[in-house]
Design a protein around this motif. Structure first.
Motif, PDB file in Angstrom:
ATOM      1  N   LEU A 273       0.846  -1.193   0.000  1.00 47.20           N
ATOM      2  CA  LEU A 273       0.000   0.000   0.000  1.00 47.20           C
ATOM      3  C   LEU A 273       0.881   1.242   0.000  1.00 47.20           C
ATOM      4  N   SER A 274       0.554   2.184  -0.857  1.00 45.74           N
ATOM      5  CA  SER A 274       1.314   3.427  -0.917  1.00 45.74           C
ATOM      6  C   SER A 274       0.945   4.319   0.260  1.00 45.74           C
ATOM      7  N   LYS A 275       1.710   5.374   0.444  1.00 46.73           N
ATOM      8  CA  LYS A 275       1.395   6.325   1.510  1.00 46.73           C
ATOM      9  C   LYS A 275       0.016   6.940   1.305  1.00 46.73           C
ATOM     10  N   ARG A 276      -0.309   7.212   0.042  1.00 49.33           N
ATOM     11  CA  ARG A 276      -1.623   7.801  -0.254  1.00 49.33           C
ATOM     12  C   ARG A 276      -2.748   6.874   0.173  1.00 49.33           C
ATOM     13  N   GLU A 277      -2.597   5.582  -0.128  1.00 48.70           N
ATOM     14  CA  GLU A 277      -3.631   4.617   0.243  1.00 48.70           C
ATOM     15  C   GLU A 277      -3.727   4.451   1.752  1.00 48.70           C
ATOM     16  N   LEU A 278      -2.596   4.473   2.425  1.00 52.44           N
ATOM     17  CA  LEU A 278      -2.609   4.349   3.885  1.00 52.44           C
ATOM     18  C   LEU A 278      -3.237   5.583   4.528  1.00 52.44           C
ATOM     19  N   ARG A 279      -2.994   6.730   3.961  1.00 51.75           N
ATOM     20  CA  ARG A 279      -3.593   7.951   4.514  1.00 51.75           C
ATOM     21  C   ARG A 279      -5.108   7.916   4.381  1.00 51.75           C
ATOM     22  N   GLU A 280      -5.588   7.341   3.278  1.00 52.66           N
ATOM     23  CA  GLU A 280      -7.034   7.257   3.082  1.00 52.66           C
ATOM     24  C   GLU A 280      -7.676   6.184   3.953  1.00 52.66           C
ATOM     25  N   SER A 281      -6.862   5.236   4.452  1.00 52.91           N
ATOM     26  CA  SER A 281      -7.404   4.107   5.209  1.00 52.91           C
ATOM     27  C   SER A 281      -7.383   4.332   6.717  1.00 52.91           C
ATOM     28  N   VAL A 282      -6.507   5.186   7.203  1.00 52.58           N
ATOM     29  CA  VAL A 282      -6.384   5.442   8.643  1.00 52.58           C
ATOM     30  C   VAL A 282      -6.974   6.817   8.939  1.00 52.58           C
TER      31      VAL A 282
ATOM     32  N   THR B 125       9.345  -2.756   2.613  1.00 56.25           N
ATOM     33  CA  THR B 125       9.251  -1.619   1.707  1.00 56.25           C
ATOM     34  C   THR B 125       9.482  -2.121   0.295  1.00 56.25           C
ATOM     35  N   VAL B 126       8.501  -1.921  -0.584  1.00 55.67           N
ATOM     36  CA  VAL B 126       8.555  -2.473  -1.938  1.00 55.67           C
ATOM     37  C   VAL B 126       8.362  -1.350  -2.940  1.00 55.67           C
ATOM     38  N   GLU B 127       9.174  -1.362  -3.984  1.00 56.05           N
ATOM     39  CA  GLU B 127       9.065  -0.362  -5.047  1.00 56.05           C
ATOM     40  C   GLU B 127       8.553  -1.029  -6.315  1.00 56.05           C
ATOM     41  N   ASN B 128       7.468  -0.483  -6.912  1.00 63.20           N
ATOM     42  CA  ASN B 128       6.909  -1.088  -8.122  1.00 63.20           C
ATOM     43  C   ASN B 128       7.628  -0.580  -9.371  1.00 63.20           C
ATOM     44  N   LEU B 129       7.175  -1.026 -10.523  1.00 57.31           N
ATOM     45  CA  LEU B 129       7.841  -0.672 -11.774  1.00 57.31           C
ATOM     46  C   LEU B 129       7.787   0.817 -12.058  1.00 57.31           C
ATOM     47  N   GLU B 130       6.781   1.510 -11.542  1.00 56.80           N
ATOM     48  CA  GLU B 130       6.649   2.951 -11.758  1.00 56.80           C
ATOM     49  C   GLU B 130       7.469   3.768 -10.766  1.00 56.80           C
ATOM     50  N   GLY B 131       8.163   3.079  -9.853  1.00 58.28           N
ATOM     51  CA  GLY B 131       8.977   3.774  -8.867  1.00 58.28           C
ATOM     52  C   GLY B 131       8.235   4.188  -7.614  1.00 58.28           C
ATOM     53  N   GLU B 132       6.934   3.808  -7.504  1.00 57.77           N
ATOM     54  CA  GLU B 132       6.164   4.166  -6.321  1.00 57.77           C
ATOM     55  C   GLU B 132       6.461   3.180  -5.198  1.00 57.77           C
ATOM     56  N   VAL B 133       6.678   3.705  -3.989  1.00 59.48           N
ATOM     57  CA  VAL B 133       7.029   2.876  -2.830  1.00 59.48           C
ATOM     58  C   VAL B 133       5.772   2.478  -2.079  1.00 59.48           C
ATOM     59  N   GLY B 134       5.684   1.202  -1.724  1.00 60.86           N
ATOM     60  CA  GLY B 134       4.551   0.700  -0.962  1.00 60.86           C
ATOM     61  C   GLY B 134       5.012  -0.074   0.254  1.00 60.86           C
TER      62      GLY B 134
ATOM     63  N   ILE C 161      33.327   5.092   8.618  1.00 61.98           N
ATOM     64  CA  ILE C 161      32.141   5.653   7.980  1.00 61.98           C
ATOM     65  C   ILE C 161      31.979   7.092   8.454  1.00 61.98           C
ATOM     66  N   THR C 162      31.860   8.027   7.517  1.00 61.89           N
ATOM     67  CA  THR C 162      31.732   9.441   7.861  1.00 61.89           C
ATOM     68  C   THR C 162      30.326   9.926   7.510  1.00 61.89           C
ATOM     69  N   GLY C 163      29.844  10.881   8.275  1.00 68.16           N
ATOM     70  CA  GLY C 163      28.518  11.432   8.006  1.00 68.16           C
ATOM     71  C   GLY C 163      27.413  10.463   8.387  1.00 68.16           C
ATOM     72  N   LYS C 164      26.210  10.713   7.872  1.00 71.18           N
ATOM     73  CA  LYS C 164      25.042   9.921   8.205  1.00 71.18           C
ATOM     74  C   LYS C 164      24.874   8.725   7.276  1.00 71.18           C
ATOM     75  N   VAL C 165      24.309   7.670   7.828  1.00 69.27           N
ATOM     76  CA  VAL C 165      23.921   6.501   7.026  1.00 69.27           C
ATOM     77  C   VAL C 165      22.482   6.723   6.584  1.00 69.27           C
ATOM     78  N   ARG C 166      22.249   6.712   5.282  1.00 67.91           N
ATOM     79  CA  ARG C 166      20.925   7.004   4.742  1.00 67.91           C
ATOM     80  C   ARG C 166      20.332   5.758   4.085  1.00 67.91           C
ATOM     81  N   SER C 167      19.063   5.549   4.339  1.00 73.27           N
ATOM     82  CA  SER C 167      18.366   4.413   3.732  1.00 73.27           C
ATOM     83  C   SER C 167      17.855   4.812   2.359  1.00 73.27           C
ATOM     84  N   ARG C 168      18.056   3.914   1.387  1.00 77.33           N
ATOM     85  CA  ARG C 168      17.553   4.180   0.037  1.00 77.33           C
ATOM     86  C   ARG C 168      16.102   3.765  -0.118  1.00 77.33           C
ATOM     87  N   GLY C 169      15.585   2.934   0.799  1.00 81.07           N
ATOM     88  CA  GLY C 169      14.204   2.477   0.695  1.00 81.07           C
ATOM     89  C   GLY C 169      13.986   1.408  -0.346  1.00 81.07           C
ATOM     90  N   THR C 170      15.042   1.012  -1.060  1.00 82.74           N
ATOM     91  CA  THR C 170      14.913  -0.027  -2.086  1.00 82.74           C
ATOM     92  C   THR C 170      15.209  -1.389  -1.475  1.00 82.74           C
TER      93      THR C 170
END
Length: 317
Positions: A23-32, A64-73, A210-219
């Motif tokens: 579920l995308s963020k948009r769908e979760l916002r509409e559901s909660v 966290t799953v990314e579809n073919l269109e690049g949308e994260v769910g 390791i220097t600086g912050k560790v950032r998550s790519r979400g992929t």
């Protein structure tokens, strides 16, 4: 406020557990319902990210799953969030108690204590004291690097990360895109083992570099994760624990005791110096640099050149 947040977390968890597709963020916002009342998109995003992290801390496995269109769910698979009955004898409970005690000086102290409480709820006998049998033992694993916690969470959640890494023989750090496998502690230093996407190969990174912050790519991670034994062998090799050759070094008298412990032979040279023969494996150059002017590499020539390069890099800052 506490009741409202608990209800919001429960509703989000039910949405993630009840869906068969991400579920995308948009769908979760509409559901909660609570998300619909957010004043703005930014307010919703901040609320959602906090709630997602809270649910993960509570033990919910959220993918966290990314579809073919690049949308994260997002979704929480039931098979990933279902545990079998837990039964522990006294020795197993004591071992877990010691493991939890290790983290009491780190930011994981709360999580460790919470884990023991969950084990009690899952059937750990009330008459078993996880600490009592070994109360004289005070295990400690130092965790000083800021990168430890985000990498630990990334390993748990199977999320790729990006960070800047400074090799021992490099003057400037370079960006690395890594699929993390596990964190291992060797000789008091923490190492990350994982798959380097840019190089297409497994790599081991020392957290102190390791220097600086560790950032998550979400992929999501795509490379298969080796078993625990294989990962530990990889870290041991990169940390210099495995060696098939030998090296000759000069060492100042009454210095470098860790090197003396590994020496296969020691010969007096006079003038306050001794000659040692030690096992030579990957990472030995980085270890020798730590002893500074107390060590001089005699052979092999390649090891001597690597140590000189590292010392020059340190001198350049």
């Amino acid at each position: 406020m506490a009741i409202a947040k608990a209800e919001r977390l429960m509703n989000l968890a039910l949405c993630l557990l009840g869906t068969r597709r991400p579920l995308s963020k948009r769908e979760l916002r509409e559901s909660v319902e609570a998300y619909l009342e957010a004043a703005s998109d930014d307010a919703f995003n901040r609320m959602f990210e906090r709630d997602k992290d809270d649910l993960r801390e509570l033990g919910l496995v959220i993918e966290t799953v990314e579809n073919l269109e690049g949308e994260v769910g997002y979704l929480a698979r039931r098979d990933s969030n279902r545990l079998p009955p837990i039964t522990l004898d006294a020795e197993e409970a004591a071992a877990l108690g010691l493991a939890a005690k290790v983290w009491q000086q780190a930011r994981l102290a709360g999580a460790a204590s919470g884990a023991l409480q969950k084990l009690r709820a899952a059937g750990l006998p009330e008459d078993v004291d996880p600490y009592g049998a070994h109360s004289a033992l005070e295990p400690r694993i130092p965790v000083h690097e800021a990168a430890f916690e985000p990498l630990m969470l990334a390993c748990r959640d199977r999320r790729s990360v990006v960070f800047h890494y400074r090799k021992a023989n490099a003057a400037q750090p370079e960006p690395r895109h890594v699929e993390p496998w596990a964190l291992e502690c060797w000789r008091g230093h923490w190492y990350l083992a994982g798959w380097d996407r840019d190089r297409g190969a497994e790599r081991v990174f020392r957290l102190s570099r390791i220097t600086g912050k560790v950032r998550s790519r979400g992929t999501p991670c795509t490379a298969p994760v080796p078993d625990v034994v294989t990962v530990r062998e990889t870290v041991a090799s990169w940390a210099g624990e495995s060696a098939e050759r030998t090296a000759r070094i000069r060492l100042r008298t009454d210095a470098g005791y860790p090197l003396r412990a590994k020496a296969t032979s020691v010969r007096e040279l006079g003038g306050g110096w001794e000659e040692l023969e030690i096992p030579y494996g990957h990472g030995l150059d980085a270890w020798l640099v730590e002893f500074g002017a107390d060590v001089v590499v005699l052979e092999p020539a390649g090891l001597r050149a690597d140590v000189v390069d590292r010392l020059r890099a340190v001198a350049k800052g």
